[in-house]
Design an enzyme around this catalytic site. Structure first.
Site, PDB file in Angstrom:
ATOM      1  N   ASP A  32     -12.062  -9.409   4.510  1.00  0.00           N
ATOM      2  CA  ASP A  32     -13.365  -9.404   3.836  1.00  0.00           C
ATOM      3  C   ASP A  32     -13.936 -10.813   3.779  1.00  0.00           C
ATOM      4  OD1 ASP A  32     -13.358  -6.671   3.310  1.00  0.00           O
ATOM      5  OD2 ASP A  32     -13.999  -6.927   1.221  1.00  0.00           O
ATOM      6  N   TYR A  45       0.819  -1.211   0.000  1.00  0.00           N
ATOM      7  CA  TYR A  45       0.000   0.000   0.000  1.00  0.00           C
ATOM      8  C   TYR A  45       0.856   1.266   0.000  1.00  0.00           C
ATOM      9  CZ  TYR A  45      -4.699  -1.914   0.805  1.00  0.00           C
ATOM     10  OH  TYR A  45      -5.907  -2.539   0.678  1.00  0.00           O
ATOM     11  N   ASP A  56      -2.723 -17.952   0.494  1.00  0.00           N
ATOM     12  CA  ASP A  56      -3.767 -18.556  -0.350  1.00  0.00           C
ATOM     13  C   ASP A  56      -4.372 -19.772   0.344  1.00  0.00           C
ATOM     14  OD1 ASP A  56      -1.339 -19.870  -0.665  1.00  0.00           O
ATOM     15  OD2 ASP A  56      -1.632 -20.330  -2.784  1.00  0.00           O
ATOM     16  N   LYS A  71       3.332 -15.196   1.794  1.00  0.00           N
ATOM     17  CA  LYS A  71       3.627 -16.057   0.648  1.00  0.00           C
ATOM     18  C   LYS A  71       5.137 -16.238   0.585  1.00  0.00           C
ATOM     19  CE  LYS A  71       1.392 -16.950  -2.798  1.00  0.00           C
ATOM     20  NZ  LYS A  71       0.912 -18.269  -3.312  1.00  0.00           N
ATOM     21  N   ASP A 111      -6.242  -7.191   4.044  1.00  0.00           N
ATOM     22  CA  ASP A 111      -7.409  -6.548   3.430  1.00  0.00           C
ATOM     23  C   ASP A 111      -8.331  -7.618   2.851  1.00  0.00           C
ATOM     24  OD1 ASP A 111      -9.000  -4.434   2.367  1.00  0.00           O
ATOM     25  OD2 ASP A 111      -8.049  -4.754   0.415  1.00  0.00           O
TER      26      ASP A 111
HETATM   27  C1  IPM Z   1     -10.409  -1.484   4.088  1.00  0.00           C
HETATM   28  C2  IPM Z   1     -10.677  -0.821   2.767  1.00  0.00           C
HETATM   29  C3  IPM Z   1      -9.566   0.161   2.469  1.00  0.00           C
HETATM   30  C4  IPM Z   1      -8.288  -0.614   2.308  1.00  0.00           C
HETATM   31  C5  IPM Z   1      -9.813   1.084   1.280  1.00  0.00           C
HETATM   32  C6  IPM Z   1     -11.120   1.809   1.366  1.00  0.00           C
HETATM   33  C7  IPM Z   1      -8.673   2.069   1.107  1.00  0.00           C
HETATM   34  O1  IPM Z   1     -10.848  -1.787   1.776  1.00  0.00           O
HETATM   35  O2  IPM Z   1     -10.233  -0.757   5.087  1.00  0.00           O
HETATM   36  O3  IPM Z   1     -10.395  -2.697   4.145  1.00  0.00           O
HETATM   37  O4  IPM Z   1      -7.995  -1.166   1.237  1.00  0.00           O
HETATM   38  O5  IPM Z   1      -7.541  -0.691   3.300  1.00  0.00           O
HETATM   39 MG    MG Z   2     -10.910  -3.797   2.535  1.00  0.00          MG
END
Ligand code: IPM
Ligand code: MG
Length: 369
Positions: free
Chosen positions: A253, A142, A225, A192, A249
């Protein structure tokens, strides 16, 4: 003594709506539990761009650096898609994380019993799930340099750089081990190392911090993975997962969805201790700004409310009050109240964003009496 201070940054999309419900909760703690906070508010993301031409002003950042905790809603929206990269709403969020040096991002994935059938996985795979992903938040691909879109010969090339120093890895590893000690004493580190040098270093440093400082914690390593696969196959094998910025990230999710809805999951981003001994901290829901449902009373305020519960626990040393708030959320879910994102095949009582907030306040009242 001065009241503890909170800076609220509602942001864009559903951010302001869910934050309005958090305000009700904050007010409740002030009125009913004598926990009075000094609350101020500022702009971030598209909202800041609209008002000031930048996604985060220096003034708002300076405020964030001085308060005891920052609560953030969400940033982004299609309206800002064509802005210069540096002005996009997401840059405001990344800047505040980086400048406050909030390197340890705690993303719990907890499955509320009332929602276990709502997960896309089978009930026995997710019921009782309670894991914590610790995502490194201020380094890696990032932020690594070089980055950009350059011209090479007759075509363009997009470049980002995955980069981790030993100290960056060590400090987030420590925060994962510390958490594990207060939980089930188990850490799984994901990278990885089979294809990335940064992954090799990650594995070595995590192992070293473990061997030298936390030998009593059970440590395992997994390729990210394979970790994603195991998260979907049998997530209860995990307690704390520690991983880098990008894998974190994605994996968070994935873990979020195990619990039924992204609308349920809070997060805490913690930095180094301040003068008062508490970490610099920003709390935000894992979900985004959901522009498609913004302004329609459809958003689920629970992730943001649970983010405030994390603030009570990690910034204000109010574990008992945090438990109280989490219990109130559980009560309301057990009663069948459901925002649109939680309406599954089993039905439930449909409620709006503000009705959900009111119901949680009512449950707090009932619990306190
Ligand atoms: C998160 C989001 C952010 C990230 C975005 C909105 C910049 O997806 O906080 O998970 O990628 O960190
Ligand atoms: Mg995210």
């Amino acid at each position: 003594m001065a009241n503890p201070s909170i800076l609220i940054l509602p942001g864009d999309g559903i951010g302001p709506e869910v934050m309005a419900e958090v305000r009700k909760i904050i007010d409740w703690f002030g009125a009913k539990r004598g926990l009075v906070f000094d609350v101020s508010e500022d702009l971030i993301g598209g909202a800041a761009y609209d008002a000031h031409g930048v996604p985060l002003t220096d003034e708002a950042l300076a405020k964030a650096q001085t308060v005891d905790a920052v609560l953030l809603g969400a940033v982004g929206g299609p309206k800002y898609d064509n802005l210069d990269f540096a002005l996009k709403p997401e840059r405001g969020l990344l800047r505040i994380r980086k400048e406050m040096d909030l390197f340890s991002n705690l993303r719990p994935a907890q499955c509320f019993d009332a929602l276990a059938d709502f997960s896309s996985l089978k009930r026995d795979v997710v019921a009782g799930l309670d894991i914590m992903i610790v995502r490194e938040l201020t380094s890696g691909v990032y932020f690594g340099e070089p980055r950009g879109i350059f011209t090479e010969g007759n075509e363009r090339v997009g470049i980002n750089t995955q980069r981790y120093t030993e100290s960056e890895i060590a400090r987030v590893a420590r925060s994962a081990f510390e958490l594990a000690k207060r939980r089930n004493n188990k850490v799984c580190s994901m990278e990885k190392a089979n294809v990335m040098e940064s992954g090799i270093l990650w594995r070595e440093v995590v192992q070293k911090v473990h061997d030298e400082e936390y030998p009593e914690v059970e440590l395992s390593h997994m390729y990210a993975d394979a970790g994603a696969m195991q998260l979907c196959r049998w997530p209860k094998q995990f307690d704390v997962i520690v991983t880098d910025n990008l894998f974190g990230d994605i994996l968070s999710d994935c873990a979020a969805m195990l619990t039924g809805s992204l609308g349920m999951l809070p997060s805490a981003s913690l930095g180094a201790p301040m003068a008062n001994g508490r970490p610099k901290a920003l709390y935000e829901p894992v979900h985004g700004s959901a522009p498609d449902i913004a302004g329609r009373g459809k958003a689920n305020p629970i992730a943001c409310i649970l983010s405030f519960a994390m603030a009570l626990r990690y910034s204000f040393d109010q574990g008992v009050e945090a438990d109280r708030l989490e219990r109130a959320v559980e009560t309301v879910l057990a009663k069948g109240l459901r925002t649109a994102d939680l309406m599954g095949p089993e039905g439930g009582k449909p409620v709006s964003t503000s009705e959900m907030g009111d119901a949680i306040v009512a449950a707090l009242d009932a619990d306190a009496n």
